[in-house]
Write an enzyme that holds these catalytic residues in place. Structure first.
Site, PDB file in Angstrom:
ATOM      1  CB  SER A 112      -1.024   0.121   1.160  1.00  0.00           C
ATOM      2  OG  SER A 112      -1.641   1.262   1.322  1.00  0.00           O
ATOM      3  CE1 TYR A 136      -4.614  -1.958   4.852  1.00  0.00           C
ATOM      4  CE2 TYR A 136      -3.515   0.238   4.238  1.00  0.00           C
ATOM      5  CZ  TYR A 136      -4.120  -0.924   3.970  1.00  0.00           C
ATOM      6  OH  TYR A 136      -4.136  -1.206   2.741  1.00  0.00           O
TER       7      TYR A 136
END
Length: 281
Positions: free
Chosen positions: A147, A160
């Site tokens: 990501s 995250y």
């Protein structure tokens, strides 16, 4: 030239394959004539996804397995099941990921679950599948879904971000190990999606935002750049072109080099400087 692993009768295993980017990859691979196994949670979701993949390939070439990637024994059982049915694995896509939210001082259990799926799931998959993929002696791929948040680490989702930063570091180390392993024909790649409209990112919305890509667009871009031999597959979207991603990533690295405050991109004293930097001034 197309990567040789993406060819008829090769075998692809995709975790988090019942929806979003994982399902789009599974359907794309099936249309290439590959045998496909998806791993995910939820019997109904798996059955629906398996039917969609089977519309693009013979049913005998599709399998769906309920797997919690945070559990090493379940990942090991998945690898054995694929080997027994299809004879081995040529492409492993460690794609399973969650983003339930976890604040800095939030419940420890939230942090542990995010790390268990997003980071340990990638480690488990790579460690368990890679040895027999190497022994198979065929060209192959390990694609790990990272990501941009694991690179620029914006405020708001620290657990995250940390998990995806770990995926980046792990995948870099994995590729280093693979390219220095004698007789190996497997390469690792880091998929870095842009804004993609999936169940994970929808957050209650039913229509794709104009700025987002579809999962299918993301997989098309991934395949193109794997064919080109890229390790870092940095995906744009309809709002963020590659140049803007590059400037944001360079600014984040510059926090260390220039000894700026942490996450200076979001610090009011650096707002003007960041805007000038993004514009190349």
């Amino acid at each position: 030239m197309p990567h040789p692993a993406m060819s008829p009768n090769s075998v692809a295993v995709i975790t988090g394959g019942a929806s979003g980017i994982g399902l789009a990859a599974a359907i794309r691979f099936a249309r290439l004539g590959m045998k496909v196994c998806i791993a995910d949670l939820g019997a109904d979701r798996l059955a629906e996804a398996e039917a969609r993949i089977a519309a693009a390939a013979p049913a005998a070439d599709v399998m769906a397995v309920a797997v919690d990637v945070s559990r090493v024994d379940e990942v090991a059982a998945l690898e054995s099941a694929v080997h027994k049915r299809f004879g081995g694995t040529d492409i492993l896509m460690n794609n399973a990921g969650i983003s339930p939210g976890a604040k800095i001082f939030g419940p420890l259990e939230n942090w542990q679950r995010i790390f268990a799926v997003n980071l340990w799931g990638v480690i488990h998959g790579s460690q368990i599948f890679a040895p027999r993929m190497i022994e198979r002696g065929r060209p192959g791929l390990i694609i790990n879904t990272g990501s941009k948040q694991g690179i620029t680490t914006p405020p708001g989702e620290p657990a995250y971000n940390v998990s995806k930063a770990g995926v980046k570091a792990f995948t870099e180390a994995l590729q280093y190990e693979l390219r220095n392993t004698a007789g190996n024909h497997i390469s690792a790649h880091l998929l870095i999606p842009g804004h993609v409209f999936t169940g994970l990112t929808a957050r209650g919305r039913t229509e794709k935002p104009a700025g987002a890509w579809t999962a299918e667009q993301t997989i098309d871009f991934m395949v193109e750049h794997i064919d080109a031999g890229d390790f870092y597959i940095l995906c744009p979207d309809n709002d963020v072109p590659r140049r803007l991603d590059e400037r944001r990533i360079l600014w984040a690295a510059g926090d260390i080099v220039e000894n700026r405050p942490a996450l200076s991109r979001w610090h009011p004293d650096y707002a003007e400087a960041f805007e000038k930097f993004v514009k190349g001034k």
